[in-house]
Design a protein around this motif. Structure first.
Motif, mmCIF file in Angstrom:
data_model
loop_
_atom_site.group_PDB
_atom_site.id
_atom_site.type_symbol
_atom_site.label_atom_id
_atom_site.label_comp_id
_atom_site.label_asym_id
_atom_site.label_seq_id
_atom_site.Cartn_x
_atom_site.Cartn_y
_atom_site.Cartn_z
ATOM 1 N N TYR A 98 0.873 -1.188 0.000
ATOM 2 C CA TYR A 98 0.000 0.000 0.000
ATOM 3 C C TYR A 98 0.904 1.229 0.000
ATOM 4 O O TYR A 98 0.960 1.965 0.974
ATOM 5 C CB TYR A 98 -0.886 -0.053 1.241
ATOM 6 C CG TYR A 98 -2.107 0.845 1.224
ATOM 7 C CD1 TYR A 98 -2.635 1.358 0.051
ATOM 8 C CD2 TYR A 98 -2.754 1.158 2.422
ATOM 9 C CE1 TYR A 98 -3.755 2.165 0.063
ATOM 10 C CE2 TYR A 98 -3.891 1.956 2.453
ATOM 11 C CZ TYR A 98 -4.379 2.460 1.267
ATOM 12 O OH TYR A 98 -5.506 3.261 1.292
ATOM 13 N N PRO A 99 1.623 1.460 -1.098
ATOM 14 C CA PRO A 99 2.682 2.472 -1.130
ATOM 15 C C PRO A 99 2.164 3.885 -1.412
ATOM 16 O O PRO A 99 2.383 4.440 -2.490
ATOM 17 C CB PRO A 99 3.577 1.973 -2.262
ATOM 18 C CG PRO A 99 2.614 1.318 -3.211
ATOM 19 C CD PRO A 99 1.531 0.711 -2.363
ATOM 20 N N LEU A 100 1.471 4.455 -0.452
ATOM 21 C CA LEU A 100 0.957 5.818 -0.635
ATOM 22 C C LEU A 100 2.124 6.798 -0.733
ATOM 23 O O LEU A 100 3.025 6.797 0.106
ATOM 24 C CB LEU A 100 0.036 6.200 0.517
ATOM 25 C CG LEU A 100 -1.285 5.418 0.573
ATOM 26 C CD1 LEU A 100 -2.048 5.736 1.854
ATOM 27 C CD2 LEU A 100 -2.144 5.729 -0.650
ATOM 28 N N ILE A 101 2.099 7.632 -1.750
ATOM 29 C CA ILE A 101 3.181 8.587 -2.009
ATOM 30 C C ILE A 101 2.668 10.000 -1.746
ATOM 31 O O ILE A 101 1.686 10.438 -2.330
ATOM 32 C CB ILE A 101 3.682 8.482 -3.467
ATOM 33 C CG1 ILE A 101 4.098 7.038 -3.797
ATOM 34 C CG2 ILE A 101 4.837 9.459 -3.700
ATOM 35 C CD1 ILE A 101 5.237 6.493 -2.977
ATOM 36 N N ARG A 102 3.322 10.691 -0.807
ATOM 37 C CA ARG A 102 2.958 12.068 -0.445
ATOM 38 C C ARG A 102 1.462 12.153 -0.103
ATOM 39 O O ARG A 102 0.714 12.938 -0.671
ATOM 40 C CB ARG A 102 3.329 13.073 -1.528
ATOM 41 C CG ARG A 102 4.801 13.105 -1.895
ATOM 42 C CD ARG A 102 5.172 14.443 -2.535
ATOM 43 N NE ARG A 102 5.418 15.473 -1.528
ATOM 44 C CZ ARG A 102 5.338 16.792 -1.754
ATOM 45 N NH1 ARG A 102 4.956 17.228 -2.937
ATOM 46 N NH2 ARG A 102 5.578 17.661 -0.803
ATOM 47 N N PHE A 103 1.060 11.377 0.858
ATOM 48 C CA PHE A 103 -0.340 11.339 1.293
ATOM 49 C C PHE A 103 -0.545 12.399 2.374
ATOM 50 O O PHE A 103 0.095 12.363 3.427
ATOM 51 C CB PHE A 103 -0.686 9.954 1.824
ATOM 52 C CG PHE A 103 -2.148 9.752 2.108
ATOM 53 C CD1 PHE A 103 -3.060 9.568 1.076
ATOM 54 C CD2 PHE A 103 -2.620 9.753 3.403
ATOM 55 C CE1 PHE A 103 -4.400 9.372 1.332
ATOM 56 C CE2 PHE A 103 -3.959 9.560 3.678
ATOM 57 C CZ PHE A 103 -4.862 9.374 2.644
ATOM 58 N N ALA A 104 -1.435 13.344 2.102
ATOM 59 C CA ALA A 104 -1.694 14.434 3.045
ATOM 60 C C ALA A 104 -2.651 13.961 4.133
ATOM 61 O O ALA A 104 -3.756 13.508 3.845
ATOM 62 C CB ALA A 104 -2.280 15.635 2.302
ATOM 63 N N THR A 105 -2.217 14.068 5.376
ATOM 64 C CA THR A 105 -3.026 13.584 6.490
ATOM 65 C C THR A 105 -4.094 14.575 6.933
ATOM 66 O O THR A 105 -5.052 14.200 7.592
ATOM 67 C CB THR A 105 -2.137 13.280 7.710
ATOM 68 O OG1 THR A 105 -1.551 14.505 8.181
ATOM 69 C CG2 THR A 105 -1.035 12.292 7.342
ATOM 70 N N GLY A 106 -3.912 15.855 6.591
ATOM 71 C CA GLY A 106 -4.841 16.878 7.062
ATOM 72 C C GLY A 106 -4.528 17.362 8.458
ATOM 73 O O GLY A 106 -5.235 18.235 9.001
ATOM 74 N N ASP A 107 -3.447 16.833 9.074
ATOM 75 C CA ASP A 107 -3.059 17.233 10.430
ATOM 76 C C ASP A 107 -1.871 18.189 10.384
ATOM 77 O O ASP A 107 -1.053 18.142 9.460
ATOM 78 C CB ASP A 107 -2.679 16.003 11.263
ATOM 79 C CG ASP A 107 -3.857 15.081 11.505
ATOM 80 O OD1 ASP A 107 -4.957 15.600 11.773
ATOM 81 O OD2 ASP A 107 -3.681 13.854 11.422
ATOM 82 N N LEU A 108 -1.767 19.023 11.403
ATOM 83 C CA LEU A 108 -0.683 19.996 11.498
ATOM 84 C C LEU A 108 0.377 19.540 12.491
ATOM 85 O O LEU A 108 0.063 18.955 13.531
ATOM 86 C CB LEU A 108 -1.214 21.360 11.943
ATOM 87 C CG LEU A 108 -2.191 22.084 11.019
ATOM 88 C CD1 LEU A 108 -2.724 23.339 11.698
ATOM 89 C CD2 LEU A 108 -1.518 22.449 9.692
#
Length: 406
Positions: free
Chosen positions: A280-290
């Protein structure tokens, strides 16, 4: 527990950079075996992505895109390198969003966190994360088994049964949300029962200092991790309590909200994660967290990057005068004017009307110079204030809603 989980976490930083130069191209190549990622990365040559700087040029994937793709190409949207039947587990999180899982290799990498929290052979982990549909229960179950601990798959709720089980089997460790442990402890007090829990590993909510101290007063050491269903463990605390150490199975960037542009170390921004998981190689996945990068390395000896932990949500989309204003629009405004270092939108009320103020960090300038760009990018007129560089708060916010909704 004494010693390291493995040699990866105490690598010399230069060795980690060299290892990254080999791991990143492999991760990109594997990602291109997933149909959705193959389309996204079709122009990318894996061998050219060897460091953080090259990674920063790739597009960011957002949760909304994953959700949309899953509706079109169920159940995983084309983001996995295996077919659904090749996974051991399939979960459904709210949305719904579907996530895969596997039993082998401590697939979510929670074992490193539990080891750093002093949990291992001889421990019995009362796992109070849900095992129903969502993956948190199995994530911590897998981590406990990776360090040789026994597991009581307790799940959520049923406080009296939880207390009785903890007493009868002698649970030594709690795993769950930060606040549910207090519910169990308080009920045990009411029943006059003594629990043997001395360690707690928590996630999925805020561990407030007062709550941590309350557990410490009862002889319970509490450590927290930052993990998601999509990515597994991202960062975790050690007994040094000097920030959260990034897990060895992911690459973390902190970017300006609404963009994929990395911010300087120390500046608050959105957490973007690249997973080295071959399935499950997610690349540059934005979490929405700071969060923000912390300087130096942990005093515990682990040498990977540290972050400050969860500092809020990056999705600051706000409706002003009936129009949505989004962080990416603020990013476009900044990009139009190289002299702008940062900008911030403030929504307020003046009488019964919305008022928008655009604060712009720049050297001296005429606010009127930016009026046209403000209207073009934000689709609204507003008051423009020029403020000195470095004067806006370092809190990751590019849109601040000061209106009262009471």
């Amino acid at each position: 527990m004494t010693g390291n989980y493995d040699d990866l976490e105490t690598r010399d930083p230069e060795a980690r950079i060299a290892d990254l130069a080999e791991a990143l191209p492999r991760a990109i190549a594997r990602a291109k075996a997933a149909p959705a990622l193959a389309r996204l990365l079709q122009e990318v040559e894996p061998g050219q992505v060897t460091d953080h700087a090259a990674l920063a040029h790739l597009p960011v994937i957002r949760k909304a895109e994953l959700s949309t793709a899953q509706k079109e190409y169920p159940p995983f949207g084309g983001y996995t390198t295996r077919s659904p039947a090749e996974f051991d587990l399939i979960f459904q999180s709210p949305g719904p969003i579907y996530e895969p899982g596997r039993h082998e290799r401590d697939w979510w990498r929670l074992g490193r966190f539990l080891h750093a929290s002093g949990i291992g052979r001889g421990d019995i982990v009362q796992n109070c994360f849900s095992y129903h549909l969502t993956p948190a229960g199995m994530m911590f179950d897998s981590g406990a088994r990776a360090v040789g601990a026994a597991v009581l798959p307790a799940g959520t709720g049923q406080t009296d049964l939880q207390v009785q089980a903890a007493v009868d089997i002698g649970s030594t460790c709690y795993a769950g949300t930060p606040d549910f442990l207090k519910v169990i402890l308080d009920r045990a007090d009411e029943l006059g029962l003594h629990l043997s829990i001395t360690r707690a590993v928590v996630g999925g909510g805020a561990l407030f200092p007062s709550l941590r101290q309350g557990y410490a007063d009862r002889g319970i050491v509490t450590r927290q991790c930052y993990a998601t269903a999509d990515l597994g463990n991202i960062a975790y605390e050690s007994d040094a309590l000097d920030g959260m150490i990034v897990d060895e199975g992911v690459i973390v960037e902190i970017v300006r909200p609404g963009t994929g542009d990395p911010v300087p170390d120390g500046e608050v921004g959105e957490i973007v994660v690249t997973s080295l998981n071959p399935d499950y190689p997610l690349i540059r996945f934005a979490t929405g967290d700071l969060s923000a990068v912390m300087p130096g390395i942990s005093s515990c000896g682990r040498t990977n990057m540290r972050i400050r932990g969860w500092l809020g949500r990056a999705d600051q989309t706000t409706k002003i005068k009936g129009m949505f204003v989004r962080p990416e629009q603020v990013a476009v405004l900044i990009a139009r004017h190289p002299e702008i270092t940062r900008a911030r939108i403030i929504a307020e009320r003046e009488g019964e009307m919305d008022l928008m103020t655009v604060q712009i960090e720049a050297q001296q300038g005429d606010p009127n110079v930016y009026a046209g760009s403000v209207v073009d990018t934000l689709k609204l007129k507003g008051r423009i204030e020029i403020v000195p560089p470095g004067s806006l708060p370092n809190d990751g916010k590019v849109i601040e809603d000061r209106r009262s909704y009471d």
